[in-house]
Design a protein around this motif. Structure first.
Motif, PDB file in Angstrom:
ATOM      1  N   VAL A 109       0.835  -1.199   0.000  1.00 17.04           N
ATOM      2  CA  VAL A 109       0.000   0.000   0.000  1.00 17.04           C
ATOM      3  C   VAL A 109       0.873   1.254   0.000  1.00 17.04           C
ATOM      4  CG1 VAL A 109      -1.647   1.348   1.357  1.00 17.04           C
ATOM      5  CG2 VAL A 109      -1.983  -1.108   1.088  1.00 17.04           C
ATOM      6  N   ARG A 110       1.925   1.253   0.823  1.00 21.81           N
ATOM      7  CA  ARG A 110       2.832   2.404   0.881  1.00 21.81           C
ATOM      8  C   ARG A 110       3.538   2.618  -0.450  1.00 21.81           C
ATOM      9  NH1 ARG A 110       6.216   3.008   6.481  1.00 21.81           N
ATOM     10  NH2 ARG A 110       4.507   2.831   7.972  1.00 21.81           N
ATOM     11  N   GLU A 111       4.031   1.528  -1.018  1.00 21.95           N
ATOM     12  CA  GLU A 111       4.763   1.635  -2.272  1.00 21.95           C
ATOM     13  C   GLU A 111       3.859   2.156  -3.391  1.00 21.95           C
ATOM     14  OE1 GLU A 111       7.627  -1.112  -5.168  1.00 21.95           O
ATOM     15  OE2 GLU A 111       6.212  -2.059  -3.765  1.00 21.95           O
ATOM     16  N   GLN A 167       2.241   6.330  -7.192  1.00 21.91           N
ATOM     17  CA  GLN A 167       1.213   7.180  -7.798  1.00 21.91           C
ATOM     18  C   GLN A 167       1.611   8.648  -7.711  1.00 21.91           C
ATOM     19  OE1 GLN A 167      -1.709   6.560  -9.509  1.00 21.91           O
ATOM     20  NE2 GLN A 167      -0.871   4.487  -9.575  1.00 21.91           N
ATOM     21  N   ALA A 168       2.195   9.033  -6.578  1.00 25.02           N
ATOM     22  CA  ALA A 168       2.647  10.416  -6.419  1.00 25.02           C
ATOM     23  C   ALA A 168       3.773  10.737  -7.390  1.00 25.02           C
ATOM     24  CB  ALA A 168       3.103  10.646  -4.981  1.00 25.02           C
ATOM     25  N   ALA A 169       4.685   9.783  -7.595  1.00 24.68           N
ATOM     26  CA  ALA A 169       5.786  10.008  -8.544  1.00 24.68           C
ATOM     27  C   ALA A 169       5.270  10.093  -9.974  1.00 24.68           C
ATOM     28  CB  ALA A 169       6.815   8.881  -8.416  1.00 24.68           C
ATOM     29  N   HIS A 203      14.143   6.363  -5.268  1.00 27.93           N
ATOM     30  CA  HIS A 203      14.099   6.455  -3.808  1.00 27.93           C
ATOM     31  C   HIS A 203      13.002   5.547  -3.240  1.00 27.93           C
ATOM     32  CE1 HIS A 203      17.166   9.413  -3.541  1.00 27.93           C
ATOM     33  NE2 HIS A 203      16.474  10.401  -4.076  1.00 27.93           N
ATOM     34  N   ILE A 204      11.890   5.440  -3.949  1.00 21.96           N
ATOM     35  CA  ILE A 204      10.805   4.557  -3.500  1.00 21.96           C
ATOM     36  C   ILE A 204      11.277   3.110  -3.527  1.00 21.96           C
ATOM     37  CG2 ILE A 204       8.505   3.675  -4.096  1.00 21.96           C
ATOM     38  CD1 ILE A 204       7.927   6.534  -5.203  1.00 21.96           C
ATOM     39  N   THR A 222      11.595   0.623  -0.351  1.00 25.95           N
ATOM     40  CA  THR A 222      10.885  -0.660  -0.382  1.00 25.95           C
ATOM     41  C   THR A 222      11.836  -1.808  -0.088  1.00 25.95           C
ATOM     42  OG1 THR A 222       9.279   0.190  -1.990  1.00 25.95           O
ATOM     43  CG2 THR A 222       9.500  -2.209  -1.812  1.00 25.95           C
ATOM     44  N   GLN A 223      13.041  -1.746  -0.653  1.00 31.25           N
ATOM     45  CA  GLN A 223      14.040  -2.780  -0.385  1.00 31.25           C
ATOM     46  C   GLN A 223      14.376  -2.846   1.105  1.00 31.25           C
ATOM     47  OE1 GLN A 223      16.241  -4.905  -2.731  1.00 31.25           O
ATOM     48  NE2 GLN A 223      14.153  -4.762  -3.526  1.00 31.25           N
TER      49      GLN A 223
END
Length: 249
Positions: A134-136, A141-143, A210-211, A215-216
């Protein structure tokens, strides 16, 4: 601060201005108020129409990552996870309860809480992976908003160019008015193509990187917490998680 981002902005825009100067052009020739309003106002309007408010607000917040990305020390995180596993083997999972108060990240706190509550490893993994996904997706979507702006800007620049040419056609009988229309036409194209390729698209790709890094780091945390729940040897956990450090070598 991300020095490469700052350098990239100055080098990209500076190269255009220097090239214009060496070719005999003046800085003032690239400044055009109507073209600025048409291109950037139109691009912003299109983005506002495409994306919901929450995505737009999130895109503004994560834009700070371009200059000030989050500092992630994966080696320190691995050492912390190994320490948790040793504590769990010594005092049991309940021994990790005090560790939750030492963490600022709600994601880590949730993982430790799931451990302390004695959940099965599969339950812990599934729960944390849902939150991670969900966070990713939210951040991606913002990017994508900047991706979209990079697509709209050149097209709206062309619209600005056509509007400038229309102005020229309407004033053929007044030569003194032709200059403004022609300037708007060409400068609008420069604003559209330049902003897309020097600002919006690079920002989108930098944010996606960065996302991916964030996530990693959280995937590594999930692996570590799940391994503790499975009762793996701390040394084996350290060796497993060391694989996340390969791109650091």
């Amino acid at each position: 601060m991300d020095i490469l981002s700052v350098t990239g902005i100055f080098v990209g825009i500076g190269a255009l201005l220097l090239g214009n100067f060496l070719d005999g052009g003046e800085f003032s020739s690239l400044v055009n108020g109507p073209a600025l309003i048409i291109v950037f106002g139109g691009t912003l309007g299109a983005a506002l129409l495409q994306f919901p408010p929450m995505v737009f607000i999130r895109s503004i917040k994560i834009s700070l990552w371009i200059l000030m990305p989050a500092k992630l020390n994966l080696k320190a995180q691995i050492d912390k996870i190994v320490g948790w596993s040793m504590l769990a083997r010594k005092e049991g999972l309940l021994g990790l309860e005090n560790e939750m108060g030492k963490e600022d990240d709600p994601f880590i706190q949730k993982g430790l809480q799931l451990l302390v509550d004695g959940n099965e490893p599969e339950v812990i993994r599934d729960t944390l992976e849902v939150e991670l996904n969900v966070r990713e997706n939210r951040d991606l979507q913002a990017a994508k908003l900047y991706d979209a702006m990079g697509g709209y800007a050149p097209t709206i620049g062309i619209i600005g160019a056509v509007m400038g040419l229309i102005h020229v056609m309407q004033n053929l009988a007044n030569p003194e008015l032709l200059g403004d229309g022609i300037a708007t036409a060409f400068v609008a194209t420069i604003y559209g193509v330049g902003s897309a390729n020097l600002v919006f698209l690079p920002i989108a790709h930098k944010l996606k990187h960065h996302i991916w890094v964030a996530t990693q780091a959280k995937e590594m945390m999930i692996e570590g917490i799940t391994a503790i729940a499975e009762g793996e040897n701390p040394r084996n956990i350290e060796l497993k998680l060391a694989g996340y450090l390969q791109d650091k070598k």
